[in-house]
Design a protein around this motif. Structure first.
Motif, PDB file in Angstrom:
ATOM      1  N   HIS A 164      32.024 105.296  60.010  1.00  0.00           N
ATOM      2  CA  HIS A 164      30.991 104.297  59.782  1.00  0.00           C
ATOM      3  C   HIS A 164      31.476 102.870  60.043  1.00  0.00           C
ATOM      4  O   HIS A 164      30.720 102.024  60.509  1.00  0.00           O
ATOM      5  CB  HIS A 164      30.487 104.427  58.341  1.00  0.00           C
ATOM      6  N   HIS A 169      26.813 100.828  62.027  1.00  0.00           N
ATOM      7  CA  HIS A 169      27.595 101.938  62.598  1.00  0.00           C
ATOM      8  C   HIS A 169      27.604 101.805  64.142  1.00  0.00           C
ATOM      9  O   HIS A 169      26.552 101.731  64.764  1.00  0.00           O
ATOM     10  CB  HIS A 169      26.916 103.247  62.176  1.00  0.00           C
ATOM     11  N   CYS A 211      23.163 105.367  55.823  1.00  0.00           N
ATOM     12  CA  CYS A 211      23.282 105.078  57.253  1.00  0.00           C
ATOM     13  C   CYS A 211      22.733 106.251  58.068  1.00  0.00           C
ATOM     14  O   CYS A 211      23.241 107.366  57.965  1.00  0.00           O
ATOM     15  CB  CYS A 211      24.750 104.820  57.598  1.00  0.00           C
ATOM     16  N   PHE A 233      23.177 106.912  61.043  1.00  0.00           N
ATOM     17  CA  PHE A 233      24.077 107.336  62.112  1.00  0.00           C
ATOM     18  C   PHE A 233      25.305 108.087  61.581  1.00  0.00           C
ATOM     19  O   PHE A 233      26.130 108.555  62.362  1.00  0.00           O
ATOM     20  CB  PHE A 233      24.539 106.132  62.945  1.00  0.00           C
ATOM     21  N   CYS A 234      25.459 108.165  60.254  1.00  0.00           N
ATOM     22  CA  CYS A 234      26.618 108.859  59.701  1.00  0.00           C
ATOM     23  C   CYS A 234      26.419 110.375  59.764  1.00  0.00           C
ATOM     24  O   CYS A 234      25.292 110.864  59.655  1.00  0.00           O
ATOM     25  CB  CYS A 234      26.847 108.422  58.256  1.00  0.00           C
TER      26      CYS A 234
END
Ligand SMILES: [Zn+2]
Ligand SMILES: [Zn+2]
Length: 324
Positions: A109, A160, A36, A38-39
């Motif tokens: 997440h 996310h 991911c 965005f993590c």
């Protein structure tokens, strides 16, 4: 069967409860095992951060500058969209001028807004209001759009939780339409609220009021606004915090009824040059997939009567323990 046309939105819908016999409201969010972007820890997969927020005890601090670009120490993180719909660099007259930012709301997440703690909501609001203020410093920007897609059916490409914010010199057609209505009828939102009260479509009321519109795009669509006329709530962090406390409860309630449904929400607020507006937020659960009928005919088919949806939401809301 009933045909409805909403004077405020101009939308037309056909209420057909018979079609509701084939409901499949469940939109499982299937977690993909891909990395991911965005993590926390994956910051290098995105453009550099414009600003981040950090929760320090009960306060939220906003940080900017080179040190934070790819730092993984953040609670909310704002950066430019890698695939922007608007751009401030291009000088082509056909390219829409503007900013397009993403706000990653939380480090977690899998959480949605109804699962955020108090500080997570604060961090999100601080990031949102800070980047909006920064965009508004550019006087070429005439309107700031804030919207969020949750779930695949709502158009989210990353699961996310994130919000998008676009500041551009274009005023969106829907806003222009509403500006015209507010110019002619400054009390338009109060009229809508009163109609909703009389027709029993109100689902919540304190300083904020939430109701199902007369002719929704989707069954269980609801709007939130403030009871008193406020032009742009996103300028006031304190009020935003109160709003999102109400909003997260409404999302929790909506999911109790519809399962983990995809949804969109967006703010409609006053453009910079226009002060006669009454902000509102429209929330659209994506229980419908638009087919040829909707696209071709220009009206939606609603399988739950708006008044029935309102009473279901109201009852479910009052059975939740957070209101006791
Ligand atoms: Zn993630
Ligand atoms: Zn609107």
């Amino acid at each position: 069967m009933e045909i409805r046309k909403d004077w405020f939105t101009g939308r037309m819908c056909i209420v057909s409860e018979a079609r509701g016999k084939r409901p499949h409201y469940f939109s499982e969010v299937i977690e993909q095992k891909t990395l991911c972007p965005f993590c926390p820890g994956n910051e290098k997969m995105t453009p550099k951060a414009e600003l981040i927020t950090k929760i320090k005890e009960n306060n939220i601090e906003v940080e900017t500058g080179e040190e934070i670009w790819y730092s993984s120490e953040w609670n909310s993180r704002v950066f430019e969209n890698l695939y922007p719909a608007f751009d401030t660099q291009s000088d082509s007259p056909n390219y829409p001028y503007g900013y397009h930012y993403l706000i990653v709301e939380t480090r977690s997440h899998n959480k949605d807004i109804d699962e955020y703690g108090e500080n997570e909501i604060k961090s999100y609001i601080e990031a949102l209001t800070s980047i909006k203020r920064k965009i508004e410093e550019n006087k070429k920007v005439k309107y700031v759009s804030i919207f969020r897609n949750y779930g695949k059916e709502a158009g989210a490409s990353v699961s996310h939780a994130h919000t998008q914010i676009i500041g551009s010199e274009l005023i969106p057609p829907n806003i222009e339409r509403e500006m015209k209505i507010f110019s002619e009828k400054p009390e338009a939102m109060n009229l809508l609220i009163n109609e909703a009260r009389v027709q029993e479509r109100v689902i919540f009321e304190d300083d904020f009021i939430a109701f199902v519109p007369f002719a929704p795009i989707s069954p269980f669509e609801f709007w939130i606004t403030s009871r008193n006329k406020v032009v742009d709530i996103t300028k006031d962090s304190e009020e935003m915090l109160k709003l999102f406390n109400v909003f997260s409860k409404l999302i929790f309630t909506m999911k109790k009824i519809l399962g983990n449904v995809s949804y969109n929400y967006y703010f409609h607020i006053a453009p910079s040059s226009f002060s006669n507006f009454h902000w509102h937020m429209e929330v659209i659960p994506r229980t419908n997939i638009y087919a040829g009928y909707e696209l071709g005919f220009g009206a939606t088919i609603i399988t739950t009567k708006p008044e029935t949806a309102a009473s279901t939401i109201k009852q479910t809301l009052s059975s939740n323990k957070f209101l006791s």
